[in-house]
Design a protein around this motif. Structure first.
Motif, mmCIF file in Angstrom:
data_model
loop_
_atom_site.group_PDB
_atom_site.id
_atom_site.type_symbol
_atom_site.label_atom_id
_atom_site.label_comp_id
_atom_site.label_asym_id
_atom_site.label_seq_id
_atom_site.Cartn_x
_atom_site.Cartn_y
_atom_site.Cartn_z
ATOM 1 N N ASP A 1 0.657 -1.326 -0.062
ATOM 2 C CA ASP A 1 -0.132 -0.117 -0.006
ATOM 3 C C ASP A 1 0.813 1.295 0.047
ATOM 4 O O ASP A 1 0.452 2.351 -0.165
ATOM 5 N N GLY A 2 1.996 1.072 0.094
ATOM 6 C CA GLY A 2 3.191 2.330 0.007
ATOM 7 C C GLY A 2 3.110 3.019 1.344
ATOM 8 O O GLY A 2 3.809 4.317 1.355
ATOM 9 N N LEU A 3 2.370 2.553 2.347
ATOM 10 C CA LEU A 3 2.284 3.271 3.717
ATOM 11 C C LEU A 3 2.751 2.441 4.847
ATOM 12 O O LEU A 3 3.957 2.895 5.218
ATOM 13 N N ASN A 4 2.267 1.416 5.336
ATOM 14 C CA ASN A 4 2.859 0.747 6.201
ATOM 15 C C ASN A 4 4.168 0.022 5.609
ATOM 16 O O ASN A 4 4.218 -0.105 4.577
ATOM 17 N N GLN B 1 8.691 9.109 21.272
ATOM 18 C CA GLN B 1 9.935 9.088 20.490
ATOM 19 C C GLN B 1 9.974 9.719 19.041
ATOM 20 O O GLN B 1 11.060 9.718 18.395
ATOM 21 N N TYR B 2 8.829 10.135 18.646
ATOM 22 C CA TYR B 2 8.622 10.574 17.118
ATOM 23 C C TYR B 2 8.530 12.051 17.471
ATOM 24 O O TYR B 2 7.964 12.645 18.412
ATOM 25 N N ARG B 3 9.203 12.777 16.558
ATOM 26 C CA ARG B 3 9.084 14.597 16.479
ATOM 27 C C ARG B 3 8.897 14.764 14.909
ATOM 28 O O ARG B 3 9.400 14.044 14.233
ATOM 29 N N ILE B 4 8.253 15.796 14.904
ATOM 30 C CA ILE B 4 8.232 16.378 13.525
ATOM 31 C C ILE B 4 9.024 17.477 13.371
ATOM 32 O O ILE B 4 9.353 18.291 14.159
ATOM 33 N N PRO C 1 7.146 0.440 16.936
ATOM 34 C CA PRO C 1 6.448 -0.255 15.817
ATOM 35 C C PRO C 1 5.363 0.205 15.188
ATOM 36 O O PRO C 1 4.846 0.135 14.311
ATOM 37 N N LYS C 2 4.663 1.451 15.896
ATOM 38 C CA LYS C 2 3.458 2.177 15.392
ATOM 39 C C LYS C 2 3.550 3.547 15.640
ATOM 40 O O LYS C 2 3.790 4.138 16.943
ATOM 41 N N ARG D 1 -6.357 11.687 11.148
ATOM 42 C CA ARG D 1 -5.472 10.792 11.922
ATOM 43 C C ARG D 1 -4.939 9.739 10.757
ATOM 44 O O ARG D 1 -5.700 9.363 9.885
ATOM 45 N N LEU D 2 -3.755 9.668 11.035
ATOM 46 C CA LEU D 2 -2.987 8.512 10.152
ATOM 47 C C LEU D 2 -2.177 7.685 11.164
ATOM 48 O O LEU D 2 -1.384 8.348 11.764
ATOM 49 N N ASP D 3 -2.280 6.101 10.763
ATOM 50 C CA ASP D 3 -1.801 5.360 11.688
ATOM 51 C C ASP D 3 -0.691 4.617 10.784
ATOM 52 O O ASP D 3 -0.827 4.401 9.520
ATOM 53 N N VAL D 4 0.696 4.644 11.049
ATOM 54 C CA VAL D 4 1.489 3.864 10.344
ATOM 55 C C VAL D 4 2.250 2.738 11.201
ATOM 56 O O VAL D 4 2.705 3.176 12.508
ATOM 57 N N ARG D 5 2.404 1.798 10.707
ATOM 58 C CA ARG D 5 3.058 0.547 11.272
ATOM 59 C C ARG D 5 4.441 0.159 10.578
ATOM 60 O O ARG D 5 4.509 0.201 9.452
#
Length: 432
Positions: free
Chosen positions: A283-286, A329-332, A364-365, A423-427
């Motif tokens: 899908d080009g996303l997960n 743990q993630y930052r923009i 992981p997400k 909202r967008l979820d990425v795994r």
């Protein structure tokens, strides 16, 4: 006997049809709310456009010269009349007034001056009463446009400003409820424009001479799909053919939170990415696997978003302060529309959100959200105390309270009300 069997068969079929219908309705009610694909063109029936120009004495200073106000108003009237099947123009203060001047759309601006605006009770206006009159005349196929300085006619005494904002909320909540009763979503666009001003600026009953630049507002209201179409066809941007003098824009919709999927988002790598390899799912996303450079302390990557179908202004989309990412743990690190990447070629005008995963604690997400909040310009352009002097050229009295009143109708304090636009979820399935 055959007649009895036929009746029984019809009854059974009716019960089955009702049961299936309820099941489908239940499924529809629980269906996730996905944003339409960026490549989809939404066709919308042309609405009737009703333009209302407030003509209280505080508006005279905008029309004494060939001002930017007149230029913008002329563009608005001419383009609406040329594109839409029905366009009307009225003055508004304590009531709605139609004059022979309003009938001549081609020459309205040419004949507009303080004298020609003396229609109805121009001594004072109640912006909440104006909102109510306009929204009461906004039908399901109507886009209404108010042009006004949007001044609350109250002093900073006790809770008067708070009460005025609450009244604004109540007025817009009724409009939203009417739209939903018609199976529609309601929307509004609040635009601050700047123009030359030559006349008296009024602070309550005090007249203060002003020869300089003053802000005014154009507010568009109606069915979301038609307001979105109006925004696109009328080119509501600061351009010679759009809305000259436009400084700020805020778009609100009663649409619930959108979920994004592979039709609206792609994860990709670029020259700022220190991952050795990202293997995305089909899908080009997960992500199936990420190969990391162990010598680098962090993992940088980006997500491309094709969200042109979202009811939001580009200036809002490109402000990193309007986004939120989880977990911590993630930052923009940046949001821009300049990136070039083949993974998102089929998006019309993709937005690039650059992120970083701090340290070696890879989660992981991640969940990326576009928050639904009043933009910073609203507070910067507002003051709510009577100072007895001319305010700065970019500020309006209590515009913050007025915008908060409108915003409160779309997103009140109930827990079920969304504070997100999407909202967008990425795994991430694996790291190595």
């Amino acid at each position: 006997m055959r007649k009895m069997l036929a009746i029984l068969l019809v009854a059974v079929l009716a019960i089955v049809a009702v049961w299936i219908g309820r099941g489908r309705a239940h499924e529809a009610g629980n269906a996730e709310h996905f944003l339409p694909a960026d490549t989809v063109t939404v066709s919308t029936a042309k609405p009737v456009v009703k333009i209302y120009m407030e003509n209280s004495g505080s508006m005279n200073g905008y029309v004494t010269t060939n001002s930017q106000f007149k230029n913008a108003l002329g563009h608005l009237i001419t383009k609406a009349d040329g594109f839409y099947s029905g366009t009307s123009l009225d003055f508004i203060n304590q009531g709605i007034y139609h004059t022979p001047l309003c009938d001549d759309l081609d020459n309205f601006v040419l004949n507009l001056n303080p004298q020609s605006m003396q229609v109805g009770n121009t001594s004072s206006t109640d912006i909440n009463k104006i909102f109510k009159m306009i929204l009461d005349h906004t039908q399901r196929d109507t886009v209404s446009v108010l042009v006004s300085d949007c001044m609350y006619d109250v002093d900073n005494v006790g809770n008067l400003l708070s009460a005025a904002a609450s009244s604004t909320t109540g007025t817009f909540m009724k409009a939203i409820r009417r739209a939903r009763d018609n199976k529609q979503e309601f929307a509004a666009i609040i635009m601050q424009c700047a123009s030359e001003f030559s006349g008296n600026y009024y602070e309550g009953n005090t007249a203060i001479a002003c020869n300089g630049e003053r802000p005014y507002y154009v507010i568009v209201m109606g069915n979301k799909e038609q307001v979105m179409d109006f925004n696109r066809h009328m080119e509501l941007e600061d351009t010679p053919t759009g809305l000259p003098g436009l400084r700020h824009k805020f778009m609100l919709s009663s649409e619930p939170t959108w979920l994004l999927n592979h039709m609206n988002a792609r994860i990709f790598s670029s020259n700022f990415n220190n991952a050795l390899r990202i293997q995305a799912q089909h899908d080009g996303l997960n992500v199936r696997k990420v190969t990391l450079d162990k010598e680098q302390p962090n993992f940088n990557f980006a997500i491309g978003l094709g969200v042109s179908q979202l009811f939001v202004d580009d200036s809002y989309l490109l402000d990193a302060n309007n986004y939120e990412v989880e977990p911590k743990q993630y930052r923009i690190t940046d949001v821009n529309d300049k990136a070039k990447f083949t993974e998102c070629d089929f998006f019309r005008h993709p937005i690039c959100v650059q992120l970083v995963a701090l340290g070696q604690n890879y989660v992981p997400k991640l969940t990326l959200k576009l928050k639904n909040q009043i933009p910073a310009w609203v507070e910067e352009c507002s003051y709510n105390q009577r100072l007895g002097t001319l305010p700065p050229s970019h500020q309006s009295y209590a515009i913050k309270e007025m915008v908060e009143g409108i915003y409160g109708a779309f997103y009140n304090s109930k827990e079920s009300d969304s504070r997100e636009l999407f909202r967008l979820d990425v795994r991430f399935d694996a790291y190595e």
